[in-house]
Design a protein around this motif. Structure first.
Motif, PDB file in Angstrom:
ATOM      1  N   ALA A  53     -17.557  24.377  13.855  1.00 36.64           N
ATOM      2  CA  ALA A  53     -17.616  23.096  14.561  1.00 36.64           C
ATOM      3  C   ALA A  53     -18.680  23.125  15.650  1.00 36.64           C
ATOM      4  N   PRO A  82     -20.410  15.229  14.546  1.00 38.78           N
ATOM      5  CA  PRO A  82     -19.079  15.613  15.059  1.00 38.78           C
ATOM      6  C   PRO A  82     -17.948  14.732  14.545  1.00 38.78           C
ATOM      7  N   SER A  83     -18.208  13.441  14.336  1.00 38.25           N
ATOM      8  CA  SER A  83     -17.150  12.558  13.843  1.00 38.25           C
ATOM      9  C   SER A  83     -16.709  12.967  12.441  1.00 38.25           C
ATOM     10  N   ILE A  86     -14.452  16.108  12.774  1.00 38.96           N
ATOM     11  CA  ILE A  86     -13.089  15.791  13.218  1.00 38.96           C
ATOM     12  C   ILE A  86     -12.247  15.248  12.063  1.00 38.96           C
ATOM     13  N   SER A  87     -12.833  14.362  11.266  1.00 41.54           N
ATOM     14  CA  SER A  87     -12.079  13.799  10.142  1.00 41.54           C
ATOM     15  C   SER A  87     -11.941  14.798   8.994  1.00 41.54           C
ATOM     16  N   TRP A 114      -7.088  21.948  14.102  1.00 44.68           N
ATOM     17  CA  TRP A 114      -7.745  20.708  14.515  1.00 44.68           C
ATOM     18  C   TRP A 114      -8.221  20.800  15.960  1.00 44.68           C
ATOM     19  N   ALA A 117     -11.280  23.039  16.258  1.00 41.79           N
ATOM     20  CA  ALA A 117     -12.489  22.308  15.863  1.00 41.79           C
ATOM     21  C   ALA A 117     -13.005  21.472  17.029  1.00 41.79           C
ATOM     22  N   GLY A 118     -12.088  20.855  17.754  1.00 38.27           N
ATOM     23  CA  GLY A 118     -12.489  20.103  18.939  1.00 38.27           C
ATOM     24  C   GLY A 118     -13.078  21.004  20.004  1.00 38.27           C
ATOM     25  N   LEU A 121     -16.651  21.780  19.122  1.00 40.59           N
ATOM     26  CA  LEU A 121     -17.536  20.649  19.423  1.00 40.59           C
ATOM     27  C   LEU A 121     -17.825  20.548  20.917  1.00 40.59           C
TER      28      LEU A 121
END
Length: 232
Positions: A53, A82-83, A86-87, A114, A117-118, A121
């Motif tokens: 990420a 990045p969007s 996230i998905s 999840w 991953a954030g 980023l």
């Protein structure tokens, strides 16, 4: 020679290395906690998600500078890649969610993937303080809130799921009898064929505080056709 060297290492190279290493450490801390509890997605998985990420964020920030400088009409949105991360990470998280005899496991690990991953980023964007603070919050949630939650699930509110892997011919009624001899109330029984002739039998019961799990598992293991007994 210098031109070739500059193609491989640009002005942002060392900044990128630092951010990737920070993402590795922070995501590794969360993954290590999951590894200690023997979850399906552990140390390596969380590191790969966090570093990956972070790499996607770095690509979004620095990967298109040459095109922007070269072409005046080129525009880019640094939040676009990045969007998708996230998905898209939801598919990996879904792979850690499993159903055992009516009991769902892996939701917390999926959520931690999840969150990692954030973190990747955020580190990729250079928000180090936020990333470190969030890592501490996640670790506190995983380690301490689990014990805090158990305080409210004592006294029969929580369920014990026993998994029995067996060969054909296992008498289910005998298994239930052994469990009931331990003063346990059977809530649900589910039989799933695993592979070849093996079957997984999931039995959900209401546990009691003075339950001797070792004695119960030994009694279940002594039944003919039982291959293994474990708690889920």
């Amino acid at each position: 020679m210098n031109a070739i060297f500059e193609d491989f290492i640009d002005d942002n190279f060392f900044l990128i290395i630092v951010r990737v290493l920070i993402a590795l450490v922070l995501s590794g801390l969360i993954g290590f906690e999951r590894e200690l509890k023997n979850h399906s997605a552990g140390f390596r998985t969380h590191i790969l998600v966090g570093v990956g990420a972070c790499l996607m964020m770095l690509l979004s920030l620095f990967g298109f500078e040459a095109y922007i400088d070269k072409y005046d009409n080129v525009r880019f949105d640094p939040a676009r890649i990045p969007s998708y991360v996230i998905s898209g990470i939801g598919f990996l998280g879904a792979g850690t969610i499993m159903v055992y005899g009516g009991t769902i496991r892996g939701l917390t690990t999926a959520a931690s993937i999840w969150a990692v991953a954030g973190l990747g980023l955020v580190v990729g964007a250079g928000m180090y303080a936020v990333a470190v603070f969030t890592t501490l919050i996640i670790l506190l949630s995983l380690v301490f809130l689990n014990n805090f939650e158990k305080l409210f699930t004592r006294g029969g509110k929580n369920s014990l799921v026993v998994e029995i892997v067996s060969y054909p011919g296992l008498p289910i009624n005998k298994v239930v009898s052994v469990i009931e001899e331990s003063d346990l109330k059977v809530k649900q029984v589910e039989v799933i064929k695993v592979e070849n002739d093996l079957r997984s039998i999931f039995i959900k019961v209401d546990p009691k505080e003075d339950l001797n799990k070792i004695k119960l598992f030994e009694s279940l293991s002594a039944i003919d056709a039982v291959k293994s007994v474990s708690e889920r």
